[in-house]
Design a protein around this motif. Structure first.
Motif, PDB file in Angstrom:
ATOM      1  N   PRO A   1      -8.495  -9.941  -7.840  1.00  0.00           N
ATOM      2  CA  PRO A   1      -7.326  -9.404  -7.125  1.00  0.00           C
ATOM      3  C   PRO A   1      -7.181  -7.908  -7.382  1.00  0.00           C
ATOM      4  O   PRO A   1      -7.627  -7.394  -8.403  1.00  0.00           O
ATOM      5  CB  PRO A   1      -6.165 -10.181  -7.744  1.00  0.00           C
ATOM      6  CG  PRO A   1      -6.652 -10.661  -9.057  1.00  0.00           C
ATOM      7  CD  PRO A   1      -8.131 -10.841  -8.926  1.00  0.00           C
ATOM      8  N   GLU A   2      -6.566  -7.235  -6.418  1.00  0.00           N
ATOM      9  CA  GLU A   2      -6.326  -5.800  -6.591  1.00  0.00           C
ATOM     10  C   GLU A   2      -5.100  -5.552  -7.443  1.00  0.00           C
ATOM     11  O   GLU A   2      -4.212  -6.385  -7.521  1.00  0.00           O
ATOM     12  CB  GLU A   2      -6.067  -5.173  -5.221  1.00  0.00           C
ATOM     13  CG  GLU A   2      -7.296  -4.774  -4.485  1.00  0.00           C
ATOM     14  CD  GLU A   2      -6.924  -4.175  -3.137  1.00  0.00           C
ATOM     15  OE1 GLU A   2      -7.702  -4.387  -2.223  1.00  0.00           O
ATOM     16  OE2 GLU A   2      -5.873  -3.521  -3.028  1.00  0.00           O
ATOM     17  N   ILE A   3      -5.077  -4.375  -8.021  1.00  0.00           N
ATOM     18  CA  ILE A   3      -3.914  -3.940  -8.789  1.00  0.00           C
ATOM     19  C   ILE A   3      -3.186  -2.868  -7.983  1.00  0.00           C
ATOM     20  O   ILE A   3      -3.811  -1.937  -7.463  1.00  0.00           O
ATOM     21  CB  ILE A   3      -4.369  -3.345 -10.143  1.00  0.00           C
ATOM     22  CG1 ILE A   3      -5.098  -4.391 -10.969  1.00  0.00           C
ATOM     23  CG2 ILE A   3      -3.178  -2.760 -10.904  1.00  0.00           C
ATOM     24  CD1 ILE A   3      -4.287  -5.612 -11.310  1.00  0.00           C
ATOM     25  N   VAL A   4      -1.877  -3.013  -7.873  1.00  0.00           N
ATOM     26  CA  VAL A   4      -1.091  -1.999  -7.168  1.00  0.00           C
ATOM     27  C   VAL A   4      -0.077  -1.382  -8.129  1.00  0.00           C
ATOM     28  O   VAL A   4       0.355  -2.030  -9.087  1.00  0.00           O
ATOM     29  CB  VAL A   4      -0.353  -2.579  -5.934  1.00  0.00           C
ATOM     30  CG1 VAL A   4      -1.355  -2.968  -4.857  1.00  0.00           C
ATOM     31  CG2 VAL A   4       0.510  -3.770  -6.315  1.00  0.00           C
ATOM     32  N   VAL A   5       0.274  -0.131  -7.847  1.00  0.00           N
ATOM     33  CA  VAL A   5       1.304   0.549  -8.632  1.00  0.00           C
ATOM     34  C   VAL A   5       2.590   0.517  -7.823  1.00  0.00           C
ATOM     35  O   VAL A   5       2.650   1.071  -6.722  1.00  0.00           O
ATOM     36  CB  VAL A   5       0.897   2.006  -8.944  1.00  0.00           C
ATOM     37  CG1 VAL A   5       2.004   2.714  -9.734  1.00  0.00           C
ATOM     38  CG2 VAL A   5      -0.412   2.038  -9.729  1.00  0.00           C
ATOM     39  N   THR A   6       3.611  -0.152  -8.373  1.00  0.00           N
ATOM     40  CA  THR A   6       4.835  -0.363  -7.585  1.00  0.00           C
ATOM     41  C   THR A   6       6.039   0.412  -8.109  1.00  0.00           C
ATOM     42  O   THR A   6       7.110   0.372  -7.507  1.00  0.00           O
ATOM     43  CB  THR A   6       5.201  -1.860  -7.547  1.00  0.00           C
ATOM     44  OG1 THR A   6       5.482  -2.309  -8.879  1.00  0.00           O
ATOM     45  CG2 THR A   6       4.049  -2.686  -6.973  1.00  0.00           C
ATOM     46  N   GLY A   7       5.860   1.094  -9.234  1.00  0.00           N
ATOM     47  CA  GLY A   7       6.977   1.879  -9.755  1.00  0.00           C
ATOM     48  C   GLY A   7       6.455   3.032 -10.580  1.00  0.00           C
ATOM     49  O   GLY A   7       5.448   2.887 -11.284  1.00  0.00           O
ATOM     50  N   ILE A   8       7.112   4.169 -10.479  1.00  0.00           N
ATOM     51  CA  ILE A   8       6.703   5.361 -11.220  1.00  0.00           C
ATOM     52  C   ILE A   8       7.940   6.032 -11.816  1.00  0.00           C
ATOM     53  O   ILE A   8       8.957   6.206 -11.135  1.00  0.00           O
ATOM     54  CB  ILE A   8       5.986   6.377 -10.290  1.00  0.00           C
ATOM     55  CG1 ILE A   8       4.647   5.815  -9.804  1.00  0.00           C
ATOM     56  CG2 ILE A   8       5.778   7.726 -11.002  1.00  0.00           C
ATOM     57  CD1 ILE A   8       3.937   6.720  -8.785  1.00  0.00           C
ATOM     58  N   GLY A   9       7.824   6.400 -13.077  1.00  0.00           N
ATOM     59  CA  GLY A   9       8.866   7.214 -13.719  1.00  0.00           C
ATOM     60  C   GLY A   9       8.189   8.360 -14.449  1.00  0.00           C
ATOM     61  O   GLY A   9       7.159   8.152 -15.087  1.00  0.00           O
TER      62      GLY A   9
ATOM     63  N   ARG B   1      13.397   0.192 -12.402  1.00  0.00           N
ATOM     64  CA  ARG B   1      14.332  -0.059 -11.294  1.00  0.00           C
ATOM     65  C   ARG B   1      13.608   0.010  -9.955  1.00  0.00           C
ATOM     66  O   ARG B   1      13.848  -0.808  -9.072  1.00  0.00           O
ATOM     67  CB  ARG B   1      15.495   0.929 -11.343  1.00  0.00           C
ATOM     68  CG  ARG B   1      16.499   0.566 -12.429  1.00  0.00           C
ATOM     69  CD  ARG B   1      17.759   1.418 -12.429  1.00  0.00           C
ATOM     70  NE  ARG B   1      17.524   2.737 -12.961  1.00  0.00           N
ATOM     71  CZ  ARG B   1      17.534   3.852 -12.239  1.00  0.00           C
ATOM     72  NH1 ARG B   1      17.782   3.798 -10.950  1.00  0.00           N
ATOM     73  NH2 ARG B   1      17.312   5.019 -12.801  1.00  0.00           N
ATOM     74  N   GLU B   2      12.690   0.965  -9.816  1.00  0.00           N
ATOM     75  CA  GLU B   2      11.970   1.072  -8.549  1.00  0.00           C
ATOM     76  C   GLU B   2      11.135  -0.177  -8.284  1.00  0.00           C
ATOM     77  O   GLU B   2      11.040  -0.656  -7.151  1.00  0.00           O
ATOM     78  CB  GLU B   2      11.055   2.309  -8.563  1.00  0.00           C
ATOM     79  CG  GLU B   2      10.311   2.484  -7.242  1.00  0.00           C
ATOM     80  CD  GLU B   2       9.430   3.720  -7.218  1.00  0.00           C
ATOM     81  OE1 GLU B   2       8.934   4.128  -8.284  1.00  0.00           O
ATOM     82  OE2 GLU B   2       9.239   4.274  -6.129  1.00  0.00           O
ATOM     83  N   ALA B   3      10.522  -0.702  -9.352  1.00  0.00           N
ATOM     84  CA  ALA B   3       9.639  -1.863  -9.183  1.00  0.00           C
ATOM     85  C   ALA B   3      10.412  -3.185  -9.176  1.00  0.00           C
ATOM     86  O   ALA B   3       9.813  -4.248  -8.955  1.00  0.00           O
ATOM     87  CB  ALA B   3       8.595  -1.878 -10.302  1.00  0.00           C
ATOM     88  N   GLY B   4      11.716  -3.145  -9.423  1.00  0.00           N
ATOM     89  CA  GLY B   4      12.517  -4.365  -9.402  1.00  0.00           C
ATOM     90  C   GLY B   4      12.113  -5.372 -10.470  1.00  0.00           C
ATOM     91  O   GLY B   4      12.090  -6.586 -10.221  1.00  0.00           O
ATOM     92  N   LEU B   5      11.827  -4.902 -11.672  1.00  0.00           N
ATOM     93  CA  LEU B   5      11.327  -5.822 -12.707  1.00  0.00           C
ATOM     94  C   LEU B   5      12.392  -6.766 -13.243  1.00  0.00           C
ATOM     95  O   LEU B   5      12.064  -7.737 -13.943  1.00  0.00           O
ATOM     96  CB  LEU B   5      10.686  -5.037 -13.858  1.00  0.00           C
ATOM     97  CG  LEU B   5       9.358  -4.345 -13.546  1.00  0.00           C
ATOM     98  CD1 LEU B   5       8.663  -3.922 -14.834  1.00  0.00           C
ATOM     99  CD2 LEU B   5       8.431  -5.235 -12.721  1.00  0.00           C
TER     100      LEU B   5
END
Lengths: 82, 412
Positions: B7-15, B91-95
């Motif tokens: 599976p691919e890895i995606v980056v869903t949040g950055i700080g 918060r951006e990634a909704g963890l």
């Protein structure tokens, strides 16, 4: 240094280490555990108080008091013995 | 690592935090503007007490107050900055919607608090009986992990990984591996702030790695990766957190990590190793199923040291990457050491989304034969496949390959 001055120093250190207590009244009858102070914070408060009153004492000799007033009594007695 | 079957890895949040400010918006805007944030370092413990140093670099503004006061007073600068960048990314990634026992944290960096240790020695030298009890745990790098997990619902694992200036990139690689191995469903890679002391800076200077004698008194001109007048790196405070997920379990995010490689090149000290660098790039490309011709943008390690810049340029030429745009985050941010790989990867992804590349500050006389430098100002470019390089003392070479999300309008 009299006992009430030592108590004032201890209470000042409680407020310094746990600023979240805000303006909540603190007196000699209060126990640190009841104020929500954790064990590492308790050690820091005692250590800072020892330094402020000029007592170099092994921490183990500060164990026993059940509230801030009793701690002030103990430190006052140790101070007058040195 | 991602391949045709994994599976691919995606980056869903950055700080992010850097000399450009707190938050990724400040990073992107400042990078594209090529803003000058260099100065003589002024944080306590950054200059020799005898007044004989005037180290230059970049220091960040105070991080936002996110911790309760009783906790904040016990946390070092690096730990407070870590909380700030993690909060933004989290918060951006909704963890909050992910099972805490399926969230992991890899903190990249080692010896993170040396400036504060130096200050503690100074402050307590004559009253050793009164070293605060908290010193017994906050001097360890793992305090960053502990504070993050105490502040956010991270309950799978939290640990540090040290790889000198490649630490941030290695944290990303290990976070991706934890996801691909099924150990977690979300993993945070955090490039930690390397809070250096003047003793560390003196060491870098003695080693010949630190700039800049040529531009003493001109902080804004001193850091100049690839330029003919470069004479060493300049330190820059920074920190970044990236949230990694498996594609399909989250949206496309900022882009996909499709190839990654880390090699040990056998050097003990600071010497760059072209064979190791090339091996890392070849490994990452192979994993991604791509050729060099597919890479259209390279975010270089590029510290502004003459030897390092030259070897890296030779590496890029040897790998057939002369067609790809090249820029260098350290020209604007300074060198974040442990944080650099993570911060610069964040910069890659933000530029990917913006469809613009930031310039290399102070690149006035590039070497020949050249690469496709981004010079003078920002460059409009739609990134499809980016290559991010990070190297570290002790023979660490890493290469990461990123692919932009599919879609007509992405990066335009």
């Amino acid at each position: 240094m009299d006992r009430d001055s030592i108590l004032a120093i201890i209470i000042g250190q409680v407020r310094e280490v746990v600023p979240d207590l805000g303006a909540q009244p603190i007196s000699g009858g209060d126990a640190m555990a009841d104020l929500g102070v954790n064990s590492i914070e308790r050690s820091e408060i005692v250590m800072n108080s020892l330094e402020a009153i000029g007592l170099d004492l092994p921490m183990v000799q500060t164990h026993g008091p059940r509230n801030l007033g009793e701690l002030a009594d103990l430190l006052h007695a140790k101070l007058n013995r040195t | 690592m991602p391949s045709s079957t994994a599976p691919e890895i995606v980056v869903t949040g950055i700080g992010v935090a850097s000399g450009l400010g707190h938050g990724k918006d400040s990073l992107l805007e400042g990078l594209l503007a090529g803003r000058d944030v260099f100065s003589v370092l002024s944080r306590p413990g950054r200059q020799a007490p005898d007044g004989q140093t005037a180290f230059m670099g970049v220091e960040m503004p105070e991080p936002p107050d996110l911790l309760p006061k009783r906790v904040a007073r016990t946390a070092g600068l690096g730990a407070r900055v870590a909380i700030s960048v993690l909060d933004e990314a989290w918060r951006e990634a909704g963890l909050d919607d992910v099972d805490p026992e399926r969230i992991g944290l890899v903190v990249g960096g080692s010896n993170l608090f040396s400036r504060e240790q130096l200050l503690a020695v100074r402050d307590y030298a004559n009253r050793l009986a009164f070293i605060p009890p908290r010193h017994g745990h906050v001097f360890m790098d793992s305090d960053v992990c502990g504070l993050c997990a105490a502040s956010f619902a991270i309950r799978a694992f939290a640990n540090t990984v040290g790889a000198a200036s490649a630490s941030g990139a290695v944290a990303v690689i290990q976070a991706a591996e934890a996801l691909l191995g099924g150990r977690v469903d979300a993993c945070i890679a955090l490039g930690a702030l390397q809070d250096v002391s003047y003793v560390d800076l003196l060491g870098f200077r003695a080693l010949g790695a630190l700039g800049s004698e040529k531009f003493a008194g001109q902080p804004g001109r001193a850091c100049r990766p690839f330029d003919a007048e470069h004479d060493g790196f300049l330190y820059g405070e920074s920190c970044a957190a990236l949230i990694l997920r498996r594609a399909g379990e989250a949206g496309p995010g900022y882009g996909s990590l499709v190839g990654a490689a880390q090699v040990a090149d056998g050097q003990r000290g600071p010497e760059p190793d072209p064979e190791g660098q090339q091996r890392a790039i070849a490994g990452a490309l192979a994993q991604a199923g791509l050729r060099a011709a597919d890479i259209d943008y390279v975010n270089a390690h590029a510290t502004s040291t003459p030897k390092g810049d030259e070897v890296e340029r030779e590496t890029l030429l040897a790998m057939g990457l002369e067609h790809a745009w090249v820029n260098a985050g350290k020209s604007i941010l300074g060198h974040g050491l442990s944080a650099a790989g993570a911060v610069e990867l964040a910069a890659v992804l933000l530029q990917m989304r913006a469809g613009r590349l930031h310039p290399i500050r102070n690149l006035e006389h590039p070497p020949e034969p050249g690469l496709r430098w981004v010079m003078g100002g920002p460059q409009t470019h739609r990134i499809r496949h980016a290559l991010k390089l990070s190297f570290g003392f002790g023979g660490v070479d890493t290469a990461l390959v990123l692919r932009a999300p599919q879609g007509e309008n992405y990066g335009l």
